[in-house]
Design a protein around this motif. Structure first.
Motif, PDB file in Angstrom:
ATOM      1  N   UNK A  94       9.807   1.623   3.682  1.00  0.00           N
ATOM      2  CA  UNK A  94       8.477   2.273   3.634  1.00  0.00           C
ATOM      3  C   UNK A  94       7.024   1.394   3.931  1.00  0.00           C
ATOM      4  N   UNK A  95       6.599   0.813   2.867  1.00  0.00           N
ATOM      5  CA  UNK A  95       5.245  -0.072   3.158  1.00  0.00           C
ATOM      6  C   UNK A  95       6.022  -0.755   4.090  1.00  0.00           C
ATOM      7  N   UNK A  96       6.928  -1.897   4.242  1.00  0.00           N
ATOM      8  CA  UNK A  96       6.887  -2.712   5.415  1.00  0.00           C
ATOM      9  C   UNK A  96       6.499  -1.425   6.694  1.00  0.00           C
ATOM     10  N   UNK A  97       7.527  -0.359   6.668  1.00  0.00           N
ATOM     11  CA  UNK A  97       6.898   0.198   8.380  1.00  0.00           C
ATOM     12  C   UNK A  97       5.284   0.569   8.277  1.00  0.00           C
ATOM     13  N   UNK A  98       4.401   0.815   6.744  1.00  0.00           N
ATOM     14  CA  UNK A  98       3.553   1.835   7.587  1.00  0.00           C
ATOM     15  C   UNK A  98       2.782   0.043   7.396  1.00  0.00           C
ATOM     16  N   UNK A 120       7.256  -6.916   0.914  1.00  0.00           N
ATOM     17  CA  UNK A 120       7.200  -7.998  -0.581  1.00  0.00           C
ATOM     18  C   UNK A 120       6.180  -7.297  -1.735  1.00  0.00           C
ATOM     19  N   UNK A 121       5.572  -6.413  -0.791  1.00  0.00           N
ATOM     20  CA  UNK A 121       3.935  -6.275  -2.156  1.00  0.00           C
ATOM     21  C   UNK A 121       4.536  -4.576  -2.946  1.00  0.00           C
ATOM     22  N   UNK A 122       4.854  -3.589  -1.823  1.00  0.00           N
ATOM     23  CA  UNK A 122       5.481  -2.645  -2.071  1.00  0.00           C
ATOM     24  C   UNK A 122       6.383  -2.875  -2.979  1.00  0.00           C
TER      25      UNK A 122
END
Length: 135
Positions: A94-98, A120-122
């Motif tokens: 989800x962090x990648x998609x957002x 990576x950061x998520x």
């Protein structure tokens, strides 16, 4: 605007679409999902993917995000267009998609890097610290 296509094992893509719609208070434009079911015909998956890429590409390119490298969804992404117009990332989160949605007004290569950074950061360990009140 860079188009975004989620090619995942069912029902992940649809779930990611729903989560993005929740966060952005509505379904973002130029975002689609193809949920691939067990034993689905690979030729059908390839056809659906080519049609989706065609719909999503306004000239800015398309970023395809898939769940796992080596699975049917990612294997079907290999021949969907010119590398300068279609990029593929495995390991969607989800962090990648957002992050991809947020930066998709930029060039395709920038959107790819931002999405990877979001993924990576998520991913991080969350410390569980319980405080016991003193009496």
């Amino acid at each position: 605007m860079v188009g975004l296509l989620l090619m995942t094992h069912a029902p992940l893509g649809s779930a990611f679409l729903q989560a993005a719609a929740h966060v952005f208070r509505g379904k973002p434009e130029h975002l689609e999902a193809i949920d691939i079911v067990a034993d689905q015909n690979v030729d059908e998956v390839n056809r659906l993917a080519r049609e989706a890429v065609h719909r999503l590409d306004d000239g800015s390119g398309v970023l395809i995000m898939t769940d796992i490298l080596g699975g049917t969804p990612s294997n079907c992404c290999r021949q969907l267009g010119e590398p300068s117009q279609v990029a593929v990332i495995a390991g969607i989160s989800l962090p990648m998609l957002l992050r991809a949605i947020t930066y998709r007004q930029d060039a395709l290569d920038v959107v790819v890097e931002m999405a990877l950074a979001g993924g990576q950061n998520g991913a991080m360990r969350v410390e569980n610290r319980i405080r016991i009140a003193e009496s």
